[in-house]
Scaffold this motif. Sequence first.
Motif: not given
Lengths: 237, 237
Positions: A183, A187, A189-190, B166, B194-196
């Motif tokens: 974070i 990035v 990313w998953q 997040q 899901y990273g973002r």
Amino acid sequence: MQSQDLTVVHDGTALTGRLIWDETRTGRRPGVLVIHEATGLGEHAIERAERIVREFGYVAYAMDEFGETPADMDAILGWIGKLLGDPAELHGRLAAALRGLAEQPMVDPDRLAAVGHCFGGTSAIELAGTGADLKAVVGFHAGLQGTGSTDAGAIRGKLLICNGAQDPFVTPEILQAFSNEMIAGGVDWQMNLYGRARHSFTNRDADALGSEAYGYDADADRRSWEAMRALFLDVLG
Amino acid sequence: MQSQDLTVVHDGTALTGRLIWDETRTGRRPGVLVIHEATGLGEHAIERAERIVREFGYVAYAMDEFGETPADMDAILGWIGKLLGDPAELHGRLAAALRGLAEQPMVDPDRLAAVGHCFGGTSAIELAGTGADLKAVVGFHAGLQGTGSTDAGAIRGKLLICNGAQDPFVTPEILQAFSNEMIAGGVDWQMNLYGRARHSFTNRDADALGSEAYGYDADADRRSWEAMRALFLDVLG
């Protein structure tokens, strides 16, 4: 499918992996660096590289990260400790292998990816963290503690981690630290967590290890492969 | 596509949702219960139900969980508190809606699924935890703290959670407690992070809330929809 040994050299160490491609295709196509588990280069990584060639038509290079097959668990842990403790050595070996792949005349050097398993997953993320031009990075039952010497902000491609929710090597604390790092680095990313899966869930030989920590999981194997396919179609074409 | 209001009744409360189907198809087909966010039944849930009909050919029922549209955040929190605090009421409303869907002559009652968003995701997991015959349960930016009155061991179908890494409403501690519960129950579950992405990442109106906690994320929206598609193809046909 065709294949041949491909040797790359880093700092005097020769590393011989297997380059695999579909000889019926022409033109430059995506190249995927496949990085083996901590048990060393063997059937598992080569079969997965072959499958990438067969299903996606890409060129795959099942690299050799160690230059030898670790004889036992002590040797395996020795290699992990040695390479995590010497980032320049780890990154140098990975960069040499990626360069060896990218230089193949049938490979499009603008469409490279890295796929790693177990410590190979850690390695793939490390390589991305050096700023290597990778459009996609996929880690299967990947260790999420690296050298601490790279910057997630340097990761240029899209990252997919496919891990088992019951993988004892990736604790909630490690997951959280990794998440925070990704974070902070902004990035793309998953992380796919497979609820019943343990470590090495893509490896049919995992059950033979006789440890609760390891186990093949057909559902997680299939689902994670499909998740990789979706990412590849998205970014490699 | 055709649609009509469908009212179900639980304990004297009438709940009117939208039943949607493709009139060019014949025979019994899978039925998907779509459960709205905590903001109540509106465009978001109905559009997603329509998309399920359009892309998969199933019958979808965008149910109304509250029987009204909460006027403001206080009313939203009121509904969440009321239903989590009264499991019989929550489960009764969900069961009534699922029954309303299953009784449609074009629906195959052996191929039912539930898809929920935000508190609707919590609700879908709750419904599964009552032992409802759901072949698949999908939660998008799902709250993972339920009533505490159900048993994960009663979950019969395959569970997919698609959440934002997040999302401030799902802390690492909540994730871990949920994971422990699913593992203890032997559930076939997956969690895609899901990273973002933040909360409500499938909702284009999320940015208008003006809160850091919420945000539309096109990548996560697309990827999570494809993950649902893979599960549906696997278990509903």
